[in-house]
Structures are given as C-alpha cells and as structure tokens.
Design a protein around this motif. Structure first.
Motif, mmCIF file in Angstrom:
data_model
loop_
_atom_site.group_PDB
_atom_site.id
_atom_site.type_symbol
_atom_site.label_atom_id
_atom_site.label_comp_id
_atom_site.label_asym_id
_atom_site.label_seq_id
_atom_site.Cartn_x
_atom_site.Cartn_y
_atom_site.Cartn_z
ATOM 1 N N ALA A 4 0.822 -1.211 0.000
ATOM 2 C CA ALA A 4 0.000 0.000 0.000
ATOM 3 C C ALA A 4 0.859 1.266 0.000
ATOM 4 O O ALA A 4 0.657 2.179 -0.809
ATOM 5 C CB ALA A 4 -0.929 -0.004 1.212
ATOM 6 N N ILE A 5 1.827 1.320 0.906
ATOM 7 C CA ILE A 5 2.675 2.516 0.994
ATOM 8 C C ILE A 5 3.586 2.607 -0.229
ATOM 9 O O ILE A 5 3.797 3.686 -0.787
ATOM 10 C CB ILE A 5 3.509 2.505 2.286
ATOM 11 N N GLY A 6 4.133 1.462 -0.634
ATOM 12 C CA GLY A 6 5.017 1.456 -1.797
ATOM 13 C C GLY A 6 4.327 1.978 -3.040
ATOM 14 O O GLY A 6 4.896 2.780 -3.795
ATOM 15 N N ARG A 7 3.098 1.547 -3.268
ATOM 16 C CA ARG A 7 2.357 2.017 -4.434
ATOM 17 C C ARG A 7 2.070 3.519 -4.348
ATOM 18 O O ARG A 7 2.078 4.215 -5.366
ATOM 19 C CB ARG A 7 1.052 1.231 -4.580
ATOM 20 N N ARG A 8 1.780 4.011 -3.147
ATOM 21 C CA ARG A 8 1.530 5.450 -2.992
ATOM 22 C C ARG A 8 2.771 6.260 -3.355
ATOM 23 O O ARG A 8 2.689 7.315 -3.981
ATOM 24 C CB ARG A 8 1.099 5.774 -1.564
ATOM 25 N N ILE A 9 3.925 5.745 -2.971
ATOM 26 C CA ILE A 9 5.175 6.451 -3.278
ATOM 27 C C ILE A 9 5.459 6.398 -4.779
ATOM 28 O O ILE A 9 5.760 7.414 -5.407
ATOM 29 C CB ILE A 9 6.339 5.851 -2.473
ATOM 30 N N VAL A 10 5.360 5.209 -5.352
ATOM 31 C CA VAL A 10 5.658 5.041 -6.774
ATOM 32 C C VAL A 10 4.698 5.861 -7.641
ATOM 33 O O VAL A 10 5.095 6.425 -8.661
ATOM 34 C CB VAL A 10 5.600 3.543 -7.155
#
Length: 222
Positions: A4-10
């Motif tokens: 979830a967090i990784g996708r928000r950053i990417v």
C-alpha cells in the motif's frame, strides 16, 4: 502495508521529500505501530524511504530507489504512467535478448529446445490472453536459460516483470494471431543451431512487439 505505501510512493501520491505521518498510516490502514514500522523497514531496504532525527520518516528521491527491485518494477509497470518504463524495457530487451538467442543457438541442450517448443505448443486457436501471456513468459525465460550465461539469466526477472505488464496490455487488446510465427522463427533457428538466424529472428520479434505496443498507444490504450 508494504504494498500500500510502496504504491503510494511510486504513484507520486507521496512525493519525494515528503514526511510520512506514521500515526495517520496506523489509522488509515487500521494496523499497529509495529506493522507500520516493519513495513517501513522493508521500504527503506528498497530505497524508497529513510528516517532522520527531528525529521521523521520521509520519501527519498527516485534517483535513490532500488529500481531493479522486483516489487518496484511491478508497481511501476502497473501504474498508468508506466508506458515510459515500457519504452525503457524495449531498449533493454533489444540489447539483451538477441544476444541471448544467439548464445542459446550455440549452447542449448535438446531438453531446452523441447522446453521452448512446449511453451509454444501451449498456444492453440482456443488459447485466451492469459494462456498466451504465460506461454510468452515461459518461452523468453527458457531462452535466456538456454544461453547458459549466469548474468544473462539473472536479467530474466527484470524482463519477466515488465514483459507480463506489456503482454497484458497487448494480448488483451487482441494481438494474438501474430504471436506464434515470430516465436517459431526464433525456435527454429535455435533448434538448427543457427546463431545468426536466432539473433535476427529475435530482433524481428521485438521490433514487431514494439509496433503492436505503438498501435495500442495510438488508439489511446496507454
């Protein structure tokens, strides 16, 4: 949480330099502080975040990301803005795969030739998009393995993640009739131990793949 967090950053929803609100993450995703901290450790190992005293946990610049990390590759290719990365993938493939096909023609075993043939044999007139995608991935994976070059084989995971994203785009749009002939040409050259022919056939396959992608982009598919 990592996903979830990784996708928000990417995706850019968490911009480089921005500070992550750990308390808000707990509330938003209904998880404990421990889960948030462990997720951020994983993301830190991927180069996405860092932490500093008095500043807290923040998003690092893209230049510091571990761009070859499998999760990062997957998240980027799955983003609507990932078409630029598909262009990068084509450039990598046109450098790597014709050379891999050449080596495969020189070094392949009979068992590896049969594995390549089996991947293509899985595609018939009734094959749906998912079957074609899996056959394509298996074929290109086996081809690099048949090169018997350890470093080329390690390129497999980079190419496969991007190739899956590319195949979903192309084959669900109906580009299926032109799948078998160029792959068969590569297989035939590898089978007869013809390195020049294998390299040439792979280059032609990739050039056709690029044309298919461009047609879809021109129609607004990406």
């Amino acid at each position: 949480m990592v996903e979830a967090i990784g996708r928000r950053i990417v995706s850019g929803k968490e911009a480089p330099g921005s500070t992550l609100d750990l308390d808000a993450l707990e509330i938003t995703y209904d998880v404990s502080k421990t889960v948030v901290r462990e997720a951020l450790k994983v993301l830190a190992a991927k180069g996405l975040v860092d932490a500093r005293p008095k500043r807290g946990t923040f998003v690092r610049s893209r230049s510091q990301w571990s761009l070859l990390d499998p999760d990062l590759l997957r998240w980027q290719f799955e983003e609507p803005s990932g078409s630029g990365l598909l262009d990068d993938l084509y450039e990598v493939r046109i450098i790597v795969e014709p050379a891999g096909a050449r080596l495969a023609a020189l070094r392949r075993t009979e068992e590896e030739v049969e594995s390549l043939a089996a991947a293509l044999a899985a595609v018939d007139e009734q094959a749906d998009a998912e079957a074609i995608i899996e056959a394509d991935l298996a074929f290109h994976r086996q081809l690099l393995e048949a090169s018997h070059n350890e470093l080329l084989i390690r390129m497999e995971y980079i190419i496969e993640i991007g190739l899956r994203a590319r195949d979903v785009l192309v084959h669900t749009e109906g580009h299926r009739d032109d799948f078998l002939p160029p792959h068969q040409a590569v297989l035939d050259a590898v089978r007869r131990a013809d390195p020049d022919g294998a390299e040439r056939a792979m280059r032609q396959l990739l050039e056709q793949a690029a044309k298919d992608e461009q047609q879809i982009k021109n129609r607004g598919g990406k």
